[in-house]
Design an enzyme around this catalytic site. Structure first.
Site, short mmCIF file in Angstrom:
data_model
loop_
_atom_site.label_atom_id
_atom_site.label_comp_id
_atom_site.label_asym_id
_atom_site.label_seq_id
_atom_site.Cartn_x
_atom_site.Cartn_y
_atom_site.Cartn_z
N LEU A 140 0.85 -1.20 0.00
CA LEU A 140 0.00 0.00 0.00
C LEU A 140 0.89 1.24 0.00
O LEU A 140 2.10 1.13 0.15
CB LEU A 140 -0.92 -0.05 1.23
CG LEU A 140 -1.87 -1.27 1.26
CD1 LEU A 140 -2.62 -1.36 2.58
CD2 LEU A 140 -2.85 -1.22 0.10
N PRO A 141 0.31 2.42 -0.19
CA PRO A 141 1.17 3.61 -0.32
C PRO A 141 2.06 3.86 0.91
O PRO A 141 3.27 4.08 0.76
CB PRO A 141 0.17 4.75 -0.54
CG PRO A 141 -1.04 4.09 -1.15
CD PRO A 141 -1.10 2.72 -0.52
N LYS A 171 15.30 0.78 3.07
CA LYS A 171 14.60 1.22 1.86
C LYS A 171 14.56 2.75 1.77
O LYS A 171 14.75 3.33 0.70
CB LYS A 171 13.17 0.64 1.87
CG LYS A 171 12.27 1.15 0.77
CD LYS A 171 12.70 0.71 -0.62
CE LYS A 171 11.78 1.32 -1.68
NZ LYS A 171 12.25 1.04 -3.03
N LYS A 221 7.63 10.81 -0.13
CA LYS A 221 7.37 10.16 1.16
C LYS A 221 8.59 9.38 1.64
O LYS A 221 8.99 9.46 2.80
CB LYS A 221 6.13 9.27 0.99
CG LYS A 221 5.80 8.29 2.10
CD LYS A 221 6.25 6.86 1.84
CE LYS A 221 5.74 6.25 0.55
NZ LYS A 221 6.22 4.90 0.30
P1 NDP Z 1 0.01 2.62 -6.43
O1 NDP Z 1 -0.38 4.01 -6.13
O2 NDP Z 1 0.17 2.17 -7.84
O3 NDP Z 1 -1.02 1.59 -5.72
C1 NDP Z 1 -1.46 1.81 -4.41
C2 NDP Z 1 -2.36 0.66 -3.98
O4 NDP Z 1 -2.81 0.91 -2.65
C3 NDP Z 1 -3.63 0.51 -4.84
O5 NDP Z 1 -3.95 -0.86 -4.91
C4 NDP Z 1 -4.66 1.27 -4.02
O6 NDP Z 1 -5.99 0.84 -4.25
C5 NDP Z 1 -4.24 0.89 -2.62
N1 NDP Z 1 -4.72 1.83 -1.60
C6 NDP Z 1 -4.47 3.16 -1.54
N2 NDP Z 1 -5.04 3.68 -0.43
C7 NDP Z 1 -5.66 2.66 0.21
C8 NDP Z 1 -6.43 2.56 1.40
N3 NDP Z 1 -6.65 3.62 2.17
N4 NDP Z 1 -6.93 1.33 1.75
C9 NDP Z 1 -6.70 0.25 0.98
N5 NDP Z 1 -5.98 0.29 -0.16
C10 NDP Z 1 -5.47 1.47 -0.54
O7 NDP Z 1 1.38 2.38 -5.61
P2 NDP Z 1 2.63 1.45 -5.98
O8 NDP Z 1 2.17 0.07 -6.24
O9 NDP Z 1 3.51 2.15 -6.94
O10 NDP Z 1 3.40 1.49 -4.56
C11 NDP Z 1 3.02 0.67 -3.47
C12 NDP Z 1 4.18 0.74 -2.44
O11 NDP Z 1 5.37 0.23 -3.07
C13 NDP Z 1 4.48 2.17 -2.00
O12 NDP Z 1 4.85 2.16 -0.65
C14 NDP Z 1 5.67 2.56 -2.88
O13 NDP Z 1 6.44 3.56 -2.29
C15 NDP Z 1 6.39 1.23 -3.02
N6 NDP Z 1 7.24 1.06 -4.21
C16 NDP Z 1 6.83 1.46 -5.47
C17 NDP Z 1 7.64 1.25 -6.57
C18 NDP Z 1 7.26 1.66 -7.96
O14 NDP Z 1 8.14 1.65 -8.85
N7 NDP Z 1 5.99 1.99 -8.24
C19 NDP Z 1 8.98 0.62 -6.42
C20 NDP Z 1 9.27 0.16 -5.08
C21 NDP Z 1 8.44 0.41 -4.03
P3 NDP Z 1 -6.92 1.47 -5.43
O15 NDP Z 1 -6.68 0.58 -6.63
O16 NDP Z 1 -8.29 1.38 -4.88
O17 NDP Z 1 -6.44 2.89 -5.64
#
Ligand code: NDP
Length: 290
Positions: free
Chosen positions: A63-64, A166, A235
């Site tokens: 999650l974020p 991280k 973040k």
């Molecule tokens: P995204 O923004 O693509 O996805 C976020 C996910 O979290 C979605 O499934 C969203 O659901 C869900 N979500 C958001 N808010 C809530 C909530 N309140 N309750 C339940 N579910 C929620 O993020 P990423 O996949 O890019 O990133 C996820 C994590 O991985 C983060 O911590 C990021 O920093 C880390 N990361 C990301 C990388 C990247 O290259 N993208 C690389 C390495 C780490 P919905 O579909 O409903 O919006």
């Protein structure tokens, strides 16, 4: 093993798919339900409501921030079963992860923080680097699952240590990217095209992931694809700042990075891709990297 996955975002989507490909039964939950259904249709996972996640032997969250993780933990707590393993792949906060681990331990659930690096491409290919915080026995239980997601899986210390590593890693990414943009913009102004400069920098001591991959693949062709939201990197850099502060380390570079990325996220929007910070440097310089 019956595994559950919470959060099918840019990273969670391919990671959950790889667990299924490795032969596990995978339950998927996503806040926007349609995405979970699409995942089930595409890969043979099973879309479930949040409550059903508690039936799994291992629960992954991606999650974020740690705040959303704490939210789903609270919602699930009454249903969780003793002996369940919770593996958090969010890039979260050490302090908050320790609080989440303590809360889960009230139900006999063991927590590991297991943030990842390698981006969407690494998630897709199952070649992520995974930095794990938590006790050794839990790490050994998680190891076969994590092997389906990453190529380098390292236990770095107790709960929270994965998130600390991280945050430092991503602060280095942020600093390298920004510094490379400043240098390349200056060289472009001086008449050295970026492709030429990078040819030699990438064979020299100043090279980084930013100079070797991000700038050649995303800036020189002006594609700036959206794979990692700037708000998420900002973040991470905030957390990195707290990690060095907590240890009393004099850290002007980390602090400046925090200010810059906060300003950039405000200026460009949290949903811009992180590499778009290069556009700010270009705008200030009145010159593009090319
Ligand atoms: P995204 O923004 O693509 O996805 C976020 C996910 O979290 C979605 O499934 C969203 O659901 C869900 N979500 C958001 N808010 C809530 C909530 N309140 N309750 C339940 N579910 C929620 O993020 P990423 O996949 O890019 O990133 C996820 C994590 O991985 C983060 O911590 C990021 O920093 C880390 N990361 C990301 C990388 C990247 O290259 N993208 C690389 C390495 C780490 P919905 O579909 O409903 O919006």
């Amino acid at each position: 093993m019956r595994v559950a996955w919470i959060g099918l975002g840019a990273m969670g989507w391919p990671m959950a798919k790889n667990l299924k490909k490795a032969g596990h039964e995978v339950l998927v939950y996503n806040r926007t339900e349609a995405k979970a259904k699409a995942h089930a249709d595409a890969f043979g996972t099973r879309a479930v409501p949040l409550e059903a996640v508690a039936d799994a032997e291992a629960i992954f969250s991606c999650l974020p921030t740690s705040d959303e993780v704490a939210g789903v933990v609270e919602a699930l707590l009454p249903r969780l079963r003793e002996g369940t393993l919770w593996i958090d792949c969010t890039s979260g906060e050490p302090e908050k992860s320790r609080a989440i681990a303590a809360r889960l331990s009230e139900k006999g659930v063991v927590f590991l923080d297991a943030p990842v690096s390698g981006g969407v491409a690494g998630a897709e290919a199952g070649t992520l680097a995974i930095m794990v915080g938590g006790d050794e026995a839990a790490f050994e239980r998680a190891r076969p699952l994590l092997a389906a997601l990453g190529r380098r899986v390292v236990r770095v210390g107790p709960v929270g240590a994965g998130h600390a590593v991280k945050a430092v890693n991503n602060t280095l990414l942020a600093v390298n990217l920004w510094a490379a943009a400043e240098g390349l913009v200056a060289l472009a102004k001086a008449g050295v095209p970026a492709g030429v400069a990078l040819e030699v920098i990438n064979a020299s001591s100043g090279r980084s992931f930013a100079t070797m991959e991000l700038i050649p693949d995303r800036v020189l062709d002006r594609s700036f694809p959206l794979t990692f939201k700037l708000g998420l990197l900002a973040k991470d850099v905030r957390i990195g700042g707290r990690v060095v502060e907590d240890q009393g380390v004099v850290s002007p570079v980390f602090h400046l990075a925090r200010e810059l990325y906060q300003a950039a996220a405000r200026e460009l929007g949290e949903d811009a891709d992180h590499v778009e910070v290069v556009r700010m440097v270009e705008r200030w310089a009145g010159e593009a990297i090319r």
